[in-house]
Structure formats: C-alpha cells, structure tokens
Enzyme design. Structure first.
Site, PDB file in Angstrom:
ATOM      1  N   HIS A  48     -44.968 -41.977 -60.421  1.00  0.00           N
ATOM      2  CA  HIS A  48     -43.745 -41.176 -60.288  1.00  0.00           C
ATOM      3  C   HIS A  48     -43.061 -41.551 -58.977  1.00  0.00           C
ATOM      4  O   HIS A  48     -43.710 -42.048 -58.054  1.00  0.00           O
ATOM      5  CB  HIS A  48     -44.077 -39.686 -60.298  1.00  0.00           C
ATOM      6  CG  HIS A  48     -44.543 -39.184 -61.625  1.00  0.00           C
ATOM      7  ND1 HIS A  48     -44.500 -37.852 -61.953  1.00  0.00           N
ATOM      8  CD2 HIS A  48     -45.043 -39.816 -62.723  1.00  0.00           C
ATOM      9  CE1 HIS A  48     -44.958 -37.683 -63.177  1.00  0.00           C
ATOM     10  NE2 HIS A  48     -45.304 -38.871 -63.661  1.00  0.00           N
ATOM     11  N   GLU A 100     -41.996 -39.890 -56.415  1.00  0.00           N
ATOM     12  CA  GLU A 100     -42.553 -39.289 -55.204  1.00  0.00           C
ATOM     13  C   GLU A 100     -43.872 -39.947 -54.814  1.00  0.00           C
ATOM     14  O   GLU A 100     -44.120 -40.212 -53.631  1.00  0.00           O
ATOM     15  CB  GLU A 100     -42.774 -37.773 -55.389  1.00  0.00           C
ATOM     16  CG  GLU A 100     -41.507 -36.999 -55.649  1.00  0.00           C
ATOM     17  CD  GLU A 100     -41.162 -36.853 -57.124  1.00  0.00           C
ATOM     18  OE1 GLU A 100     -40.439 -35.900 -57.467  1.00  0.00           O
ATOM     19  OE2 GLU A 100     -41.601 -37.681 -57.955  1.00  0.00           O
ATOM     20  N   CYS A 103     -43.016 -32.623 -60.137  1.00  0.00           N
ATOM     21  CA  CYS A 103     -43.932 -32.170 -61.184  1.00  0.00           C
ATOM     22  C   CYS A 103     -45.237 -31.702 -60.527  1.00  0.00           C
ATOM     23  O   CYS A 103     -45.429 -31.885 -59.320  1.00  0.00           O
ATOM     24  CB  CYS A 103     -44.205 -33.317 -62.156  1.00  0.00           C
ATOM     25  SG  CYS A 103     -45.326 -34.586 -61.506  1.00  0.00           S
ATOM     26  N   CYS A 154     -47.066 -34.560 -58.580  1.00  0.00           N
ATOM     27  CA  CYS A 154     -46.361 -34.933 -57.352  1.00  0.00           C
ATOM     28  C   CYS A 154     -46.427 -33.819 -56.317  1.00  0.00           C
ATOM     29  O   CYS A 154     -46.574 -34.092 -55.125  1.00  0.00           O
ATOM     30  CB  CYS A 154     -44.912 -35.291 -57.669  1.00  0.00           C
ATOM     31  SG  CYS A 154     -44.771 -36.807 -58.650  1.00  0.00           S
TER      32      CYS A 154
END
Length: 173
Positions: free
Chosen positions: A70, A72, A100, A103
């Site tokens: 992801h 991040e 999310c 993350c």
C-alpha cells in the site's frame, strides 16, 4: 501581544497550512499518476521531515504482486531506509486516503508525529476498497473469523519471548 506579533503568528499558521496543502497535493498527484500508469490502486503517500521530502509511495499491490504494498507502507519503508531508522520521529505522513487497518498499524509502529489524509475510508468503500470487514474480523473470536485461525504451540513459542525479556543489549521498539 502586540499587533505585529499577532500578524506574525497568523502568517506562521498560514504558511504551515500552505505547507500541509503542498504536501497533500503531492500525495494526491501520486495517486492520480498511479492510476494512469495502472500500477495499483488510487493511493499515494508522502513523508516529510522538517518540511523536506523524505520518501514517496504509491499503491503497488498489483504491480508487485504484494498485498502489503500500500502507498503508506511503501512510503514508510522508503523513509525508514532513507533515515536509517525504524521510527519516523518528527516526520509527517500525508496520504491521499484515510489509512486501512494494516497501514494504520504500520503508522503507529513507525511513530510519525502527525498524519494528514484526504479521502475517507467511506470514500474508498464507494469505489470498492471497503475495509470494514477487517475491523469486524478483529473483534471476533479466532474460531469465528472468515479465515480460521488456530493457536498452536504457545508454550514452545514463549521461549523466544523469554529470551527477548532477558536480553540486555536489545533495541527496544
């Protein structure tokens, strides 16, 4: 306070807001570029320290076949490498969407001083990135989760914890 001081403080706050908007605009720009390149989802992240860019990341899940890639996480990994540290003390994370659960966990472990996000998790859910089921799963007993989870060999695994506790020169985190 004098009028001059009031204006100086007001200018400082305005400059800070402009800095935040500058870095957020970059995170958003990365998210748009990522969609156009078809590298993964519409997510971008920027990590800044002392108003200097440390690292950027985009969602590379499909490009790298890595479900943890992801924006991040990618940015955190790059920033920690750049800083030579596993913590992002005094850094600020700007991300194009509310993090999310995965993350969010990584962000707390990395310990930046602040996080700014643009889209919300509700916005993400509308386009098919709905993480609410993960939050629901966390609260369920192991045997009721959609992916069955079974505890096994806890006693043997406790040895690593015991050794960690007894280690004097460990690097705590």
């Amino acid at each position: 306070m004098t009028l001059g001081t009031d204006i100086s403080e007001q200018n400082r706050k305005q400059n800070m807001q402009q800095n935040h908007e500058y870095w957020m605009a970059r995170a958003i720009e990365l998210s748009i570029e990522n969609v156009k390149k078809n590298n993964g989802g519409p997510f971008g992240a920027v990590i800044v320290k002392d108003n200097k860019l440390i690292a950027e990341g985009t969602n590379l899940v499909t490009a790298s076949n890595d479900p943890t890639a992801h924006a991040e996480i990618v940015a955190i990994r790059r920033a920690c490498t750049a800083l030579g540290n596993f913590q992002l003390t005094d850094a600020i994370l700007y991300t194009s969407c509310e993090p999310c659960p995965m993350c969010l966990g990584a962000i707390y472990w990395a310990r930046p001083k602040e996080v700014y996000f643009a889209n919300t998790k509700a916005d993400a859910a509308i386009i098919g990135f709905d993480d609410s089921f993960i939050y629901e799963q966390i609260d369920l007993p192991f045997d009721q989760r959609s992916i069955p989870m079974h505890q096994l060999m806890q006693t043997e695994a406790q040895n690593a914890f015991k050794i960690w506790q007894e280690t004097i020169n460990k690097i705590a985190y």
